[in-house]
Design a protein around this motif. Structure first.
Motif, PDB file in Angstrom:
ATOM      1  N   ARG A 189      46.840  42.841  39.872  1.00 30.48           N
ATOM      2  CA  ARG A 189      46.218  42.613  38.567  1.00 30.48           C
ATOM      3  C   ARG A 189      45.036  43.548  38.352  1.00 30.48           C
ATOM      4  NH1 ARG A 189      41.791  41.040  36.607  1.00 30.48           N
ATOM      5  NH2 ARG A 189      40.925  40.691  38.678  1.00 30.48           N
ATOM      6  N   THR A 238      44.895  46.475  35.428  1.00 33.03           N
ATOM      7  CA  THR A 238      43.831  46.443  34.415  1.00 33.03           C
ATOM      8  C   THR A 238      43.071  47.759  34.393  1.00 33.03           C
ATOM      9  OG1 THR A 238      43.598  44.062  34.736  1.00 33.03           O
ATOM     10  CG2 THR A 238      41.784  45.195  33.632  1.00 33.03           C
ATOM     11  N   ARG A 247      45.272  50.612  32.855  1.00 34.53           N
ATOM     12  CA  ARG A 247      45.403  50.518  31.406  1.00 34.53           C
ATOM     13  C   ARG A 247      44.121  50.945  30.701  1.00 34.53           C
ATOM     14  NH1 ARG A 247      48.574  44.679  31.203  1.00 34.53           N
ATOM     15  NH2 ARG A 247      50.670  45.492  31.637  1.00 34.53           N
ATOM     16  N   GLN A 248      42.982  50.579  31.270  1.00 34.66           N
ATOM     17  CA  GLN A 248      41.715  50.983  30.675  1.00 34.66           C
ATOM     18  C   GLN A 248      41.548  52.499  30.725  1.00 34.66           C
ATOM     19  OE1 GLN A 248      38.841  48.737  32.919  1.00 34.66           O
ATOM     20  NE2 GLN A 248      39.143  46.861  31.729  1.00 34.66           N
TER      21      GLN A 248
END
Length: 608
Positions: free
Chosen positions: A536, A540, A543-544
């Motif tokens: 996870r 995250t 993607r950022q």
């Protein structure tokens, strides 16, 4: 989104109290989808997760649950009132079968030419406005007596009102303007009725401001009799402003409860708005050893109320436990910092003390739940210790994962767990550069080099290092640690053929021994937990990073955001980065920004 992957009902129910209270069910988007009350929270909530549930509605509801929260109450009756309050606030879509509130008393203001104020219980047939519901009839009657002293609006029955030919005793006592014989003008009476409605909605300050303006106007017009009447009305209002105003509940206050046990500290905050509990939340501050209760409370109050998010809605009263010291000094500091009067109260009896006791009770329940979760974590650690056959305790575990999209913007994550669970302050991400896109092995090697280059001197070498992947990824860790005199235990976590949880293959570094633990083994559950958290965290971060590279949207390119609105956004939120990280609600609070435009800005500044 299914609750099977989002909500662990078994863990939640293990630590759920048997006390009465209210439970709230949330969707994956954070929306409250159902609110219920229970005499025994654990028994009631458990009934939703039985294997055989007949109700189709319940089956559909359970599939949507991503999270649950509870608020403990002193009795089932209190839970019923609180349930009603939460339903009105959140309007959950699965609460369609709840009965109405006809068993509760209301304060009723009719829609007549000269409205009357009355006690009401039962079906709401008559036209007008209903305020409530309230806990009991005596609270409403006491409120009506108070309203009669403050606002000269009639409370008589229609038959009595129509039969009057001269003013009654209530007019002589200055408790009614006597509209039955047309003594007040239409505007004068309507003004008092409007003030009653504002008062019942908890807007005391607005009522006083209106009366002050009217008094000043009457003085300018040399109408000293009316000015004197308004002055007396203002004085009476100010006397009751700090008191119970309507329903046996305070109009607007926060109650702060504190509970500490076995290393856990919880501060629970109850928010009372418009005569009812509108929300509650538990906070778990990080508390250094040997910190006093007074210091915990003072730190919480300062940090919570001076936070920009809360500064706009700080109530006039904050109920605090007796452990808080230097109350007067802190009271003054908060009032100055917030530029409004804030009163800290340590009640000994009465309704405020009951709110404080309820907040403390919820803090206690939250800590007990945390302790239950900690016990679960310790059981899993013990199982892992036994599986690894280690005599020395495993205090620190780390796990690496790699994330990219077709080799683009590769990110490696490192998450850290200790015996209390995730240690998020030690999490790290590494933006991988200078490798061939999609080369996970090279990415892993670079991440290991950057993470452990100075680990020995910083004394943060893990006891166990998990690598999410098979033998190829594990070989990178073996190569890096092969010359270390005391390397961590290396354990590769390879997914099974169907990639289903419970079928993982565990590969020990250097020896390459492989193990398959049973799907219900607590040690495997802990490994899965750490592996999933690493995945996870990596996803995250990736993607950022990808969004940052691809993003072309700026404030200048968003439709309807002109120069003035752009300046307001930057001014009120503090800069471009703050605008980009702001929520829709924060954007909508900026002058000139509507809710619809706030949504447009929010999504335009994000990778959709």
């Amino acid at each position: 989104m299914s609750s099977n992957t989002q909500f662990n009902a078994e863990d939640f129910l293990k630590n759920l109290t048997h006390q009465p209270g209210v439970y709230r069910m949330f969707s994956a988007e954070g929306e409250v989808i159902y609110v219920g009350k229970a005499k025994d929270l654990r028994k009631r909530v458990t009934s939703y997760f039985r294997k055989n549930v007949d109700s189709v509605k319940t089956q559909a509801l359970v599939k949507q649950i991503a999270n649950m929260e509870v608020t403990v109450t002193n009795s089932e009756a209190e839970a019923l009132i609180l349930e009603n309050s939460f339903i009105k606030t959140h309007m959950p879509r699965y609460n369609v079968l709840l009965r109405d509130d006809k068993s509760y008393p209301y304060i009723f203001i009719s829609a007549h030419e000269h409205p009357r104020i009355a006690y009401h219980r039962g079906t709401r047939r008559e036209k007008g406005e209903y305020f409530g519901p309230f806990p009991n009839g005596s609270a409403v009657r006491e409120s009506l007596r108070l309203l009669q002293k403050l606002f000269p609006v009639r409370q008589c029955d229609d038959s009595y009102y129509r039969a009057r030919s001269r003013p009654c005793l209530q007019h002589q006592l200055k408790r009614c303007l006597a509209p039955c014989v047309d003594l007040p003008t239409e505007n004068e009476y309507a003004e008092q009725v409007q003030l009653v409605k504002l008062f019942l909605r908890g807007k005391n300050n607005e009522v006083i401001e209106t009366l002050v303006a009217a008094m000043e106007q009457a003085s300018e017009n040399l109408d000293f009799e009316r000015a004197g009447m308004l002055r007396d009305q203002i004085a009476a209002l100010r006397q009751v402003q700090e008191r119970n105003a309507v329903s046996g509940s305070q109009h607007e206050l926060d109650a702060v409860g504190l509970y500490r046990n076995s290393g856990f500290t919880c501060v629970h905050l109850l928010s009372i708005r418009q005569n009812s509990v509108q929300g509650s939340r538990s906070y778990y501050p990080k508390v250094p050893a040997h910190t006093s209760d007074a210091e915990v409370l003072e730190s919480f109050l300062i940090q919570y109320y001076l936070n920009q998010q809360h500064g706009q809605r700080v109530p006039a009263e904050i109920i605090v436990p007796e452990q808080l010291e230097n109350k007067a000094a802190l009271n003054e500091q908060l009032s100055l910092a917030l530029e409004r009067r804030v009163k800290l109260i340590q009640p000994k009896r009465g309704e405020r003390q009951q709110y404080l006791a309820l907040a403390t009770k919820n803090a206690m329940n939250a800590v007990e739940s945390k302790l239950g979760l900690q016990s679960t974590m310790h059981i899993r650690f013990q199982a892992l210790q036994k599986f690894l056959q280690r005599d020395v305790a495993i205090d620190r575990m780390e796990c690496f994962d790699i994330s990219h999209t077709m080799g683009e913007e590769t990110v490696a994550s490192c998450v850290v767990f200790d015996q209390d669970g995730p240690k998020k302050s030690d999490y790290r991400r590494f933006n991988i550069k200078g490798i061939t896109g999609g080369d996970d092995y090279a990415a892993m090697a670079q991440a290991l080099e950057r993470r452990y280059k100075h680990a020995v001197e910083r004394e943060n070498v893990p006891d166990l290092l998990l690598i999410d992947g098979g033998k190829g990824q594990l070989s990178q860790a073996e190569a890096y640690f092969q010359d270390w005199p005391h390397p961590p235990i290396l354990l590769g976590v390879a997914k099974g053929e169907s990639r289903r949880p419970g079928l993982e293959t565990l590969i020990f570094g250097f020896s390459r021994n492989t193990v398959h633990l049973p799907a219900d083994d607590p040690a495997l559950h802990l490994i899965q937990h750490i592996r999933d958290e690493s995945h996870r965290f990596a996803i995250t971060g990736h993607r950022q990073r990808r969004a940052k590279v691809r993003k072309t949207s700026t404030l200048e390119e968003i439709p309807a955001v002109g120069n003035k609105r752009r300046q307001n956004l930057l001014k009120y939120l503090g800069g471009l980065q703050q605008v980009k990280s702001a929520s829709i609600e924060q954007l909508a609070n900026v002058p000139g920004i509507s809710r619809a435009l706030a949504e447009t800005i929010y999504y335009a500044l994000r990778d959709e």
